[in-house]
Design a protein around this motif. Structure first.
Motif, PDB file in Angstrom:
ATOM      1  N   LEU A 338       0.440  -0.947   0.270  1.00  0.00           N
ATOM      2  CA  LEU A 338       0.247   0.066  -0.238  1.00  0.00           C
ATOM      3  C   LEU A 338       1.321   1.013   0.044  1.00  0.00           C
ATOM      4  N   THR A 339       0.485   2.075  -1.019  1.00  0.00           N
ATOM      5  CA  THR A 339       1.568   3.249  -1.114  1.00  0.00           C
ATOM      6  C   THR A 339       1.035   4.532  -2.083  1.00  0.00           C
ATOM      7  N   PRO A 340       1.043   5.423  -0.907  1.00  0.00           N
ATOM      8  CA  PRO A 340      -0.216   7.019  -1.804  1.00  0.00           C
ATOM      9  C   PRO A 340       0.356   7.326  -2.834  1.00  0.00           C
ATOM     10  N   PHE A 341       1.501   6.973  -3.596  1.00  0.00           N
ATOM     11  CA  PHE A 341       1.883   7.160  -5.656  1.00  0.00           C
ATOM     12  C   PHE A 341       2.423   6.116  -5.927  1.00  0.00           C
ATOM     13  N   ASN A 342       2.013   6.766  -7.124  1.00  0.00           N
ATOM     14  CA  ASN A 342       2.297   5.400  -8.725  1.00  0.00           C
ATOM     15  C   ASN A 342       2.949   6.386  -9.224  1.00  0.00           C
ATOM     16  N   VAL A 428      -3.215  13.217   8.858  1.00  0.00           N
ATOM     17  CA  VAL A 428      -3.531  13.804   7.494  1.00  0.00           C
ATOM     18  C   VAL A 428      -4.376  12.673   6.735  1.00  0.00           C
ATOM     19  N   SER A 429      -5.034  13.335   6.479  1.00  0.00           N
ATOM     20  CA  SER A 429      -6.485  11.866   5.830  1.00  0.00           C
ATOM     21  C   SER A 429      -6.846  12.011   4.130  1.00  0.00           C
ATOM     22  N   LYS A 430      -5.747  10.558   4.167  1.00  0.00           N
ATOM     23  CA  LYS A 430      -5.610  10.975   2.702  1.00  0.00           C
ATOM     24  C   LYS A 430      -6.515   8.666   2.365  1.00  0.00           C
ATOM     25  N   SER A 431      -6.001   8.790   1.231  1.00  0.00           N
ATOM     26  CA  SER A 431      -6.456   7.076   1.092  1.00  0.00           C
ATOM     27  C   SER A 431      -4.748   6.750   0.169  1.00  0.00           C
ATOM     28  N   PRO A 432      -4.500   5.547   0.667  1.00  0.00           N
ATOM     29  CA  PRO A 432      -3.496   5.009   0.531  1.00  0.00           C
ATOM     30  C   PRO A 432      -4.023   4.098  -1.718  1.00  0.00           C
ATOM     31  N   LYS A 438       4.809  -5.770 -11.233  1.00  0.00           N
ATOM     32  CA  LYS A 438       4.595  -6.639 -11.959  1.00  0.00           C
ATOM     33  C   LYS A 438       5.869  -5.650 -13.057  1.00  0.00           C
ATOM     34  N   ASP A 439       6.472  -6.759 -13.503  1.00  0.00           N
ATOM     35  CA  ASP A 439       7.798  -6.217 -15.102  1.00  0.00           C
ATOM     36  C   ASP A 439       8.740  -5.345 -14.248  1.00  0.00           C
ATOM     37  N   GLY A 440       8.703  -5.774 -12.501  1.00  0.00           N
ATOM     38  CA  GLY A 440       9.747  -4.180 -12.849  1.00  0.00           C
ATOM     39  C   GLY A 440       9.091  -2.715 -12.639  1.00  0.00           C
ATOM     40  N   ALA A 441       7.519  -3.054 -11.978  1.00  0.00           N
ATOM     41  CA  ALA A 441       7.328  -1.648 -12.436  1.00  0.00           C
ATOM     42  C   ALA A 441       6.076  -1.689 -11.491  1.00  0.00           C
ATOM     43  N   TYR A 442       5.644  -0.312 -10.929  1.00  0.00           N
ATOM     44  CA  TYR A 442       4.268  -0.610  -9.639  1.00  0.00           C
ATOM     45  C   TYR A 442       3.194  -0.286 -10.601  1.00  0.00           C
ATOM     46  N   VAL A 443       2.381  -1.268 -10.176  1.00  0.00           N
ATOM     47  CA  VAL A 443       1.583  -1.504 -11.318  1.00  0.00           C
ATOM     48  C   VAL A 443      -0.156  -1.648 -10.286  1.00  0.00           C
ATOM     49  N   GLY A 444      -1.002  -0.776  -9.892  1.00  0.00           N
ATOM     50  CA  GLY A 444      -2.227  -0.503  -9.995  1.00  0.00           C
ATOM     51  C   GLY A 444      -2.596  -2.122  -8.930  1.00  0.00           C
TER      52      GLY A 444
END
Length: 446
Positions: A338-342, A428-432, A438-444
């Motif tokens: 879980l991360t706040p940035f993609n 702070v209030s924000k959603s992760p 996948k294949d060496g990259a972050y995918v949602g």
């Protein structure tokens, strides 16, 4: 000793200092400070002339040993400081040569000490030169004691607002000073509740540890990612402990089967054989890792070596594992977090940031970079909304920002796009976002 190479290096140093002094000359010209302009031009010319004379003739030999390095380094600091202090003396704004030299040495060596009680009384060109020589940032090096020293150096420099400390342990240490000194802080990634607890002028950009623990348990349960969960956590780290405790509590509420947990500390973070063996023997098919990516990379490497291949689920501290030195990133395939940035988001703001970051640093930014970026622009919005100006004291800005931050909604790079808000406690209030490598990259994942 090869004196010709030492002479050549010192000449380059003087030419560099001469080039830097062009900047305060421009400042002096803009503000009509002709006495300051004359002082900087005089010293600039001296540095440039000596520098060009010293480098006109190439070194007779390029042999460079330890003794030449020590002499060249020592003399460079001395020459930089002596020449750098002269404008203060010539303008008589620091009339004592000893005091001016101390101020300059303190700046170039980043000790943060100062003989000035009122920096703002200097002319603009001298304020600029002092700021340039004192730099304007300090590294907390993830050490609470060094973080406090860094904070004090920035305070002496004249800090009006702060980006706080980057990580939790230093953040806890420095936040109490922010509160006592009435200097507002917005930390990008120190996420423990202890960082802001009882301090109404310390705010967070990264969503808090308890929220990550709760959200992770819900996500694993809702997505049915594992039937038997084992936790490996760091017992001497508030960040890891806070996430683990909330995860366990929420897992019990949801009926998520946690079959065990094992700890490690800063002194035992290189060998995870015991913890992995416990997890394997417990039949765990998912390892929850509320830790940072450096330790996580070792866990993945050692699990692979022993033929153990569960699913791995991390939190925002896992973001960055693909950039970990000497790590086989193929082992991170399938890792969830879980991360706040993609960085792969297609919105214009994210793509502009990622492109600029890659051009400057030759790597893809992770959430820590995005959080810090958001801090700067959240500050901009809050300062403008509050009507703060550069001539205000830190205490007055602090009071304004405490009133303003709970009232704004900030749209940045992190979160789900719905806007970031804060309550009066600084939380702070924000959603992760759920991500998978996948294949060496972050995918949602959603």
């Amino acid at each position: 000793m090869n004196t010709s190479i030492i002479r050549y290096i010192l000449g380059l140093v003087l030419k560099m200092e001469a080039a830097l002094m062009i900047l305060p000359c421009i400042v002096a010209l803009v503000y009509g400070e002709y006495k300051g302009l004359l002082s900087y031009l005089s010293v600039l010319c001296i540095c440039a002339i000596i520098g060009f004379i010293s480098t006109h003739k190439k070194p007779e030999s390029h042999v460079f040993y330890l003794k030449e390095g020590c002499v060249a380094t020592s003399l460079s600091w001395i020459i930089l400081s002596i020449m750098g202090c002269l404008p203060f003396v010539i303008t008589q704004e620091i009339p004592s040569f000893t005091d001016a030299l101390f101020e300059t040495i303190s700046g170039f060596t980043t000790t943060g000490a100062s003989i000035l009680s009122d920096v703002e009384s200097l002319s603009y060109c001298n304020i600029f030169w002092r700021s340039l020589t004192h730099w304007i940032y300090e590294d907390d090096v993830n050490d609470p004691e060094k973080a406090v020293n860094a904070y004090n150096a920035l305070k002496e420099w004249g800090m009006q607002i702060s980006l706080g400390s980057v990580t939790t342990q230093p953040g806890i240490a420095t936040s109490s000073y922010n509160f006592a000194d009435s200097i507002f802080a917005l930390t990008p990634s120190a996420s423990s509740p202890d960082v802001i607890s009882g301090k109404d002028n310390v705010y967070q950009m990264c969503f808090s540890d308890p929220n990550q623990g709760t959200a992770s348990a819900k996500y694993i349960s809702e997505q049915k990612l594992g039937e038997k969960v084992f936790i490996i956590w760091k017992s001497d780290d508030n960040y890891s402990t806070g996430i683990k405790d909330k995860f366990v509590a929420e897992a019990e509420t949801l009926g998520l089967n946690v079959v065990g947990n094992a700890t490690f500390t800063a002194d035992s973070k290189n060998d995870f054989t015991v913890q992995l063996t416990q997890a394997k023997q417990a039949g765990a098919d998912l390892l929850f890792l509320p830790i940072y990516y450096d330790a996580a990379s070792l866990i993945l490497t050692q699990a692979n070596a022993m033929g153990y291949a569960p699913k791995f689920f991390g939190v925002d501290g896992m973001d960055g594992i693909l950039t970990q030195a000497n790590f086989d990133t193929s082992l991170a395939e399938g890792v969830m977090l879980l991360t706040p940035f993609n960085a792969d988001d297609e919105d214009e703001a994210t793509q502009h940031f990622v492109k600029a970051y890659q051009e400057k640093y030759n790597e893809t930014p992770i959430q820590f970079a995005a959080d810090a970026y958001d801090c700067v622009y959240a500050y901009k919005q809050a300062l403008e909304t509050a009507g703060c100006t550069p001539d205000m004291s830190a205490a007055d800005i602090n009071a304004k920002l405490k009133e303003t931050f709970p009232t704004i909604t900030f749209t940045g790079l992190t979160g789900d796009g719905a806007g970031i808000t804060w309550d009066s406690t600084g939380a702070v209030s924000k959603s992760p976002k759920g991500m998978v490598i996948k294949d060496g990259a972050y995918v949602g994942m959603d």
